[in-house]
Design an enzyme around this catalytic site. Structure first.
Site, PDB file in Angstrom:
ATOM      1  N   PRO A  10       2.856   0.244   5.230  1.00 36.80           N
ATOM      2  CA  PRO A  10       3.645  -0.806   5.869  1.00 36.80           C
ATOM      3  C   PRO A  10       5.087  -0.408   6.159  1.00 36.80           C
ATOM      4  CG  PRO A  10       3.193  -1.318   3.560  1.00 36.80           C
ATOM      5  CD  PRO A  10       2.326  -0.148   3.927  1.00 36.80           C
ATOM      6  N   ASN A  11       5.530  -0.846   7.313  1.00 36.35           N
ATOM      7  CA  ASN A  11       6.917  -0.690   7.796  1.00 36.35           C
ATOM      8  C   ASN A  11       7.262   0.724   8.251  1.00 36.35           C
ATOM      9  OD1 ASN A  11       7.610  -3.473   7.190  1.00 36.35           O
ATOM     10  ND2 ASN A  11       7.470  -2.865   5.050  1.00 36.35           N
ATOM     11  N   ARG A  18      14.417   1.781  11.201  1.00 41.27           N
ATOM     12  CA  ARG A  18      14.458   1.052   9.932  1.00 41.27           C
ATOM     13  C   ARG A  18      15.431   1.739   8.957  1.00 41.27           C
ATOM     14  NH1 ARG A  18       9.757   1.789   5.369  1.00 41.27           N
ATOM     15  NH2 ARG A  18      10.574   0.231   3.929  1.00 41.27           N
ATOM     16  N   TYR A  23      16.062   6.264   5.607  1.00 38.24           N
ATOM     17  CA  TYR A  23      14.855   6.893   6.147  1.00 38.24           C
ATOM     18  C   TYR A  23      15.095   7.829   7.330  1.00 38.24           C
ATOM     19  CZ  TYR A  23      12.632   3.434   3.142  1.00 38.24           C
ATOM     20  OH  TYR A  23      12.249   2.690   2.048  1.00 38.24           O
ATOM     21  N   ASN A  75       1.762   8.390   2.916  1.00 38.53           N
ATOM     22  CA  ASN A  75       2.953   7.672   2.485  1.00 38.53           C
ATOM     23  C   ASN A  75       2.535   6.206   2.448  1.00 38.53           C
ATOM     24  OD1 ASN A  75       5.305   6.317   2.034  1.00 38.53           O
ATOM     25  ND2 ASN A  75       6.522   7.495   3.510  1.00 38.53           N
ATOM     26  N   ALA A  78       5.412   0.491   0.516  1.00 38.93           N
ATOM     27  CA  ALA A  78       5.542  -0.393  -0.654  1.00 38.93           C
ATOM     28  C   ALA A  78       4.228  -0.563  -1.414  1.00 38.93           C
ATOM     29  CB  ALA A  78       6.080  -1.747  -0.210  1.00 38.93           C
ATOM     30  N   HIS A  81       3.709   0.835  -4.971  1.00 33.06           N
ATOM     31  CA  HIS A  81       4.171   0.172  -6.189  1.00 33.06           C
ATOM     32  C   HIS A  81       3.339  -1.045  -6.554  1.00 33.06           C
ATOM     33  CE1 HIS A  81       7.419   2.730  -4.902  1.00 33.06           C
ATOM     34  NE2 HIS A  81       7.682   1.961  -3.865  1.00 33.06           N
ATOM     35  N   ASP A  88      -7.872   2.756  -6.144  1.00 33.54           N
ATOM     36  CA  ASP A  88      -9.322   2.801  -6.362  1.00 33.54           C
ATOM     37  C   ASP A  88     -10.053   3.381  -5.161  1.00 33.54           C
ATOM     38  OD1 ASP A  88      -9.138   1.809  -8.911  1.00 33.54           O
ATOM     39  OD2 ASP A  88      -9.777  -0.223  -8.410  1.00 33.54           O
ATOM     40  N   GLU A  99       0.772  12.568  -1.973  1.00 32.05           N
ATOM     41  CA  GLU A  99       1.642  11.390  -1.805  1.00 32.05           C
ATOM     42  C   GLU A  99       3.053  11.823  -1.390  1.00 32.05           C
ATOM     43  OE1 GLU A  99       1.808   9.189  -5.466  1.00 32.05           O
ATOM     44  OE2 GLU A  99       3.496   7.952  -4.807  1.00 32.05           O
ATOM     45  N   HIS A 101       6.983  10.485  -0.124  1.00 31.99           N
ATOM     46  CA  HIS A 101       7.994   9.453   0.100  1.00 31.99           C
ATOM     47  C   HIS A 101       9.221  10.107   0.708  1.00 31.99           C
ATOM     48  CE1 HIS A 101       5.636   6.618  -2.143  1.00 31.99           C
ATOM     49  NE2 HIS A 101       5.459   7.558  -3.053  1.00 31.99           N
ATOM     50  N   SER A 103      12.295   8.779   0.848  1.00 26.74           N
ATOM     51  CA  SER A 103      13.443   8.570  -0.045  1.00 26.74           C
ATOM     52  C   SER A 103      13.100   9.014  -1.461  1.00 26.74           C
ATOM     53  CB  SER A 103      13.833   7.091  -0.046  1.00 26.74           C
ATOM     54  OG  SER A 103      12.769   6.307  -0.580  1.00 26.74           O
ATOM     55  N   ARG A 108      16.330   4.670  -6.712  1.00 27.81           N
ATOM     56  CA  ARG A 108      16.513   3.367  -6.077  1.00 27.81           C
ATOM     57  C   ARG A 108      16.213   2.241  -7.076  1.00 27.81           C
ATOM     58  NH1 ARG A 108      13.434   3.549  -0.486  1.00 27.81           N
ATOM     59  NH2 ARG A 108      14.686   1.643  -0.207  1.00 27.81           N
ATOM     60  N   ARG A 112      10.663   0.693  -7.738  1.00 22.67           N
ATOM     61  CA  ARG A 112      10.120   1.777  -6.897  1.00 22.67           C
ATOM     62  C   ARG A 112       9.732   3.012  -7.709  1.00 22.67           C
ATOM     63  NH1 ARG A 112      11.029   0.056  -1.574  1.00 22.67           N
ATOM     64  NH2 ARG A 112      12.854  -1.279  -1.474  1.00 22.67           N
TER      65      ARG A 112
HETATM   66  C1  DQA Z   1       8.819   4.863   0.856  1.00 24.57           C
HETATM   67  C2  DQA Z   1       9.428   4.302  -0.425  1.00 24.57           C
HETATM   68  C3  DQA Z   1       8.868   2.936  -0.734  1.00 24.57           C
HETATM   69  O1  DQA Z   1       9.450   2.421  -1.920  1.00 24.57           O
HETATM   70  C4  DQA Z   1       9.152   1.973   0.385  1.00 24.57           C
HETATM   71  O2  DQA Z   1       8.555   0.720   0.134  1.00 24.57           O
HETATM   72  C5  DQA Z   1       8.738   2.503   1.720  1.00 24.57           C
HETATM   73  C6  DQA Z   1       8.965   3.910   2.015  1.00 24.57           C
HETATM   74  C7  DQA Z   1       9.487   6.208   1.264  1.00 24.57           C
HETATM   75  O3  DQA Z   1       8.918   6.874   2.120  1.00 24.57           O
HETATM   76  O4  DQA Z   1      10.558   6.543   0.771  1.00 24.57           O
HETATM   77  O5  DQA Z   1       8.294   1.760   2.577  1.00 24.57           O
HETATM   78  O6  DQA Z   1       7.444   5.143   0.635  1.00 24.57           O
END
Ligand code: DQA
Length: 154
Positions: A10-11, A18, A23, A75, A78, A81, A88, A99, A101, A103, A108, A112
């Protein structure tokens, strides 16, 4: 079916616009293009998907069950978390996942720092900006190309 599935949660469709101070300004499309080229140079094909919906991400993971897809680079945004269901699903299909990320999630908010995925991931990268995707893809490709040698080094 592609060799590697790249999933963004998401996002992350808003990358480039964003919170650029966290980011950066690179778009998801640019990241996906660069990963596709990186994998192609090593002879592997990618399928890149992004969704803001947990169930869609889970169904995308399910789609690689018993397929030629060998690994997932994810990635989860959110959902990292919060999502036991995504954990699963990744365990259910039995393929290694990596995985990423952008950031440094440990620098943070405290919430997170907890990941439902990291302890079962084949690798975790965070805090290296969007370059983290490329570094992780390089590691993933190396693992796919010489799994035995990589294991011996550990
Ligand atoms: C993220 C870190 C997450 O905590 C956050 O919700 C994101 C982006 C990152 O790429 O740093 O959406 O996964």
């Amino acid at each position: 079916m592609a060799d590697i599935l790249v999933l963004n949660g998401p996002n992350l469709n808003l990358l480039g616009r964003r919170e650029p101070e966290i980011y950066g300004t690179t778009t998801l499309e640019q990241i996906e293009q660069s990963l596709t080229e990186q994998a192609r140079q090593s002879g592997f094909s990618l399928r890149c998907e992004q969704s803001n919906a947990e169930h869609v991400l889970i169904e995308l993971v399910h789609s690689i069950f018993a397929s030629q897809t060998q690994a997932v680079l994810i990635n989860p945004g959110a959902f990292t978390h919060t999502s036991l269901a995504l954990r699963d699903a990744l365990l259910a299909v039995g393929k290694p996942f990596y995985e990423v990320h952008i950031s440094n999630v440990h620098q943070r908010e405290a919430f997170r720092a907890r990941s439902y995925l990291s302890d079962v991931a084949a690798g975790v990268v965070c805090g290296l900006g969007v370059a983290g995707y490329q570094f992780m893809m390089a590691a993933l490709l190396a693992r796919l190309q010489s799994p035995v040698e990589m294991k011996r080094e550990i």
